[in-house]
Design an enzyme around this catalytic site. Sequence first.
Site, mmCIF file in Angstrom:
data_model
loop_
_atom_site.group_PDB
_atom_site.id
_atom_site.type_symbol
_atom_site.label_atom_id
_atom_site.label_comp_id
_atom_site.label_asym_id
_atom_site.label_seq_id
_atom_site.Cartn_x
_atom_site.Cartn_y
_atom_site.Cartn_z
ATOM 1 N N GLU A 1 1.633 7.615 15.198
ATOM 2 C CA GLU A 1 0.169 7.613 15.344
ATOM 3 C C GLU A 1 -0.439 6.476 14.506
ATOM 4 O O GLU A 1 -1.274 5.715 14.980
ATOM 5 C CB GLU A 1 -0.435 8.961 14.882
ATOM 6 C CG GLU A 1 -0.055 10.154 15.739
ATOM 7 C CD GLU A 1 1.381 10.631 15.521
ATOM 8 O OE1 GLU A 1 1.977 10.326 14.468
ATOM 9 O OE2 GLU A 1 1.921 11.294 16.440
ATOM 10 N N GLY B 1 6.110 4.668 8.932
ATOM 11 C CA GLY B 1 5.319 5.901 8.933
ATOM 12 C C GLY B 1 5.330 6.512 10.312
ATOM 13 O O GLY B 1 6.277 6.318 11.080
ATOM 14 N N SER B 2 4.259 7.220 10.626
ATOM 15 C CA SER B 2 4.231 7.974 11.881
ATOM 16 C C SER B 2 3.874 7.062 13.067
ATOM 17 O O SER B 2 3.202 6.044 12.890
ATOM 18 C CB SER B 2 3.184 9.082 11.777
ATOM 19 O OG SER B 2 1.919 8.498 11.553
ATOM 20 N N GLY C 1 1.305 3.947 13.347
ATOM 21 C CA GLY C 1 1.920 2.720 13.864
ATOM 22 C C GLY C 1 1.085 2.123 14.985
ATOM 23 O O GLY C 1 0.926 0.900 15.088
ATOM 24 N N CYS D 1 13.434 9.801 8.539
ATOM 25 C CA CYS D 1 13.167 9.299 9.891
ATOM 26 C C CYS D 1 14.415 9.419 10.766
ATOM 27 O O CYS D 1 14.319 9.679 11.958
ATOM 28 C CB CYS D 1 12.696 7.863 9.835
ATOM 29 S SG CYS D 1 13.775 6.819 8.871
ATOM 30 N N GLU E 1 9.149 15.296 16.742
ATOM 31 C CA GLU E 1 9.680 15.116 15.396
ATOM 32 C C GLU E 1 9.084 16.168 14.471
ATOM 33 O O GLU E 1 7.863 16.301 14.378
ATOM 34 C CB GLU E 1 9.341 13.717 14.877
ATOM 35 C CG GLU E 1 9.979 13.462 13.527
ATOM 36 C CD GLU E 1 9.637 12.100 12.967
ATOM 37 O OE1 GLU E 1 8.473 11.701 13.068
ATOM 38 O OE2 GLU E 1 10.554 11.451 12.437
ATOM 39 N N LYS F 1 0.902 -1.178 0.000
ATOM 40 C CA LYS F 1 0.000 0.000 0.000
ATOM 41 C C LYS F 1 0.925 1.209 0.000
ATOM 42 O O LYS F 1 1.486 1.581 1.021
ATOM 43 C CB LYS F 1 -0.870 -0.023 1.261
ATOM 44 C CG LYS F 1 -2.231 0.664 1.141
ATOM 45 C CD LYS F 1 -2.176 2.120 0.728
ATOM 46 C CE LYS F 1 -1.863 3.066 1.862
ATOM 47 N NZ LYS F 1 -1.603 4.447 1.428
HETATM 48 P P1 NAD Z 1 1.704 8.192 7.965
HETATM 49 O O1 NAD Z 1 1.726 7.349 9.155
HETATM 50 O O2 NAD Z 1 0.680 9.226 7.851
HETATM 51 O O3 NAD Z 1 1.536 7.312 6.633
HETATM 52 C C1 NAD Z 1 2.384 6.224 6.343
HETATM 53 C C2 NAD Z 1 1.617 5.222 5.497
HETATM 54 O O4 NAD Z 1 0.554 4.709 6.282
HETATM 55 C C3 NAD Z 1 0.975 5.791 4.233
HETATM 56 O O5 NAD Z 1 1.024 4.841 3.192
HETATM 57 C C4 NAD Z 1 -0.464 6.012 4.668
HETATM 58 O O6 NAD Z 1 -1.373 5.978 3.596
HETATM 59 C C5 NAD Z 1 -0.666 4.828 5.577
HETATM 60 N N1 NAD Z 1 -1.745 4.996 6.548
HETATM 61 C C6 NAD Z 1 -2.200 6.137 7.124
HETATM 62 N N2 NAD Z 1 -3.235 5.857 7.946
HETATM 63 C C7 NAD Z 1 -3.415 4.518 7.920
HETATM 64 C C8 NAD Z 1 -4.305 3.626 8.573
HETATM 65 N N3 NAD Z 1 -5.268 4.069 9.413
HETATM 66 N N4 NAD Z 1 -4.215 2.303 8.317
HETATM 67 C C9 NAD Z 1 -3.256 1.833 7.477
HETATM 68 N N5 NAD Z 1 -2.404 2.632 6.802
HETATM 69 C C10 NAD Z 1 -2.481 3.956 7.025
HETATM 70 O O7 NAD Z 1 3.164 8.782 7.853
HETATM 71 P P2 NAD Z 1 3.725 9.750 6.724
HETATM 72 O O8 NAD Z 1 3.201 11.124 6.966
HETATM 73 O O9 NAD Z 1 3.445 9.163 5.401
HETATM 74 O O10 NAD Z 1 5.307 9.660 6.996
HETATM 75 C C11 NAD Z 1 5.947 10.447 7.916
HETATM 76 C C12 NAD Z 1 6.313 9.662 9.154
HETATM 77 O O11 NAD Z 1 6.946 8.414 8.822
HETATM 78 C C13 NAD Z 1 7.296 10.365 10.041
HETATM 79 O O12 NAD Z 1 6.893 10.265 11.390
HETATM 80 C C14 NAD Z 1 8.605 9.608 9.832
HETATM 81 O O13 NAD Z 1 9.517 9.705 10.837
HETATM 82 C C15 NAD Z 1 8.146 8.234 9.573
HETATM 83 N N6 NAD Z 1 9.154 7.482 8.787
HETATM 84 C C16 NAD Z 1 9.884 6.496 9.428
HETATM 85 C C17 NAD Z 1 10.868 5.801 8.735
HETATM 86 C C18 NAD Z 1 11.669 4.709 9.425
HETATM 87 O O14 NAD Z 1 12.345 3.934 8.768
HETATM 88 N N7 NAD Z 1 11.660 4.608 10.725
HETATM 89 C C19 NAD Z 1 11.104 6.068 7.393
HETATM 90 C C20 NAD Z 1 10.344 7.059 6.783
HETATM 91 C C21 NAD Z 1 9.350 7.757 7.492
#
Ligand code: NAD
Length: 493
Positions: A247, A244-245, A249, A300, A397, A191
């Site tokens: 929240e 991702g974030s 996660g 990240c 962050e 996704k």
């Molecule tokens: P996000 O959590 O909003 O989205 C990440 C992914 O999750 C996207 O594909 C989004 O569509 C999906 N998503 C959102 N809500 C969802 C739900 N309810 N159920 C399932 N999937 C859902 O994060 P973002 O804004 O895309 O990315 C920024 C964040 O990601 C930052 O906090 C950053 O630090 C983190 N990040 C971490 C790493 C790492 O390796 N640790 C790498 C890159 C980004």
Amino acid sequence: MIVRAEAERLALKVPTEPYYAGRWGVTRGVGTFDVVDPVTERRLMTVQAAGPAEVDSAVSFARSALDDGAWGRMDGATRGRLLNRVADLLEERSEEFAALESLDVGKPGFEPRAIDLPQSVRTFRHFAGWADKLEGRSIPTSGYMGRPTVSYTVREPVGVVAAITPWNSPTMIAAWKIAPALAAGCAVILKPPEEAPLTSLLLASLIEEAGFPPGAFSVLPGRGSVTGQLLIDHPGVDKISFTGSPETGYKVAVAAAKGFRRITLELGGKSPQIVFADADLDAAADGVAVGIFANQGEVCAAGSRILVARAFYDEVVERLVTRARGVKVGDPFDEGTTMGALINARQLERVSRYIEAGVAGGARCVVGGGRPGRPGYFVEPTLFADATNSMTIAREEIFGPVGTIIPFDSEEEAVAIANDCDYALSATLWTSDVGRAHRVSRGVKAGAVAVNGWSPLDPSLPWGGFKLSGQGRELGWAGIEANTEEKTVTIVL
Ligand code: NAD
């Protein structure tokens, strides 16, 4: 080098539909969403979003591919050959991928060419090598009721893996999830991020071209709250690999708790970069600047807390200000651009709010803080000095090019400040004292520590964090473990 107009033409050829059950398209879908260019603020493409029908069909097809299909029967050497084929195709088209990544994400052209694409190719090659080496162990035991036994273990694929990726480095992070899972024999459903899905959709077409059997790989574009949530809630998914974030996660962890399905969570960071008094200050200033300004700070592992020995504090601040002034903010396709645009208006607003919080909290903005006078979601590289670790800009962050420079008086204090943080993803140390390098590496709470270099990436090295930064590791052997179950077999002789 591909110019902007050509990249825009290439974007028009990228598939705009889900790929699952071995074909492109939707049966019902849940409408479409627009992808916006962060530099021109114009629509780049409109993509069909996958809904309940597509998620259901993708998961059941993936399950059949594993249980009754060619994918489940395929031996490791053949899986490895297919993964090497993906690597070759990606390498052949890496200029195109790099240009599309710049267009979609807003990152300067040299970054995907030098980092994201070579890393992605190497990741597919690395895991192609693992595919036929998933050996078990032979384990001696004290026997069973007086009779001897033979015990051994085998590694089996976890099953259907949902891979959910963010927008900051979509190709590379997709490769980190897809390659180990396919090497282990899992079926993968990706996704991609709705903000920047171009390269993930193109990668899906390369995986199809490489000859993976239907069901081994699917891509389901769509909004996180709809398509993503449907996927993580689906009981047929055996594992969720999420970046991702924190929240989101948390939502993944809650969904996975139903049925105790496996998860890997790669979440955010607030990583320290510690400059000791014995460091090569020029090298440190160069490295620290890369650590906070690369990819507009949307990383990240961004080294957003810059801890500097008080004896050299003013000198290091001055050097970092010079490095920040040397950053050329502009169109990723313009010659000499070293920083592009933030992903979207929401991210620009978030970063701007943190800059205001820095000023309001009493830190001294020594460079940047504003926006270049042009359209697009640009922000200046920004540094705050005379900060403390309790300020909002040192604790939360930001995910933008904003660094907070904090002084320290001793090694112990540096470690204490570094560890006074909700996140634990990575840390960078700058020192010429080898004993200190080892001592502080042990003392700092982080999934990865780099000494005299910022966050070296390699597909052989485990990557991930703990605390708010997540759970589990990707890459290297850890990537294989994360996608397999170890089964113990005992024969009573
Ligand atoms: P996000 O959590 O909003 O989205 C990440 C992914 O999750 C996207 O594909 C989004 O569509 C999906 N998503 C959102 N809500 C969802 C739900 N309810 N159920 C399932 N999937 C859902 O994060 P973002 O804004 O895309 O990315 C920024 C964040 O990601 C930052 O906090 C950053 O630090 C983190 N990040 C971490 C790493 C790492 O390796 N640790 C790498 C890159 C980004």
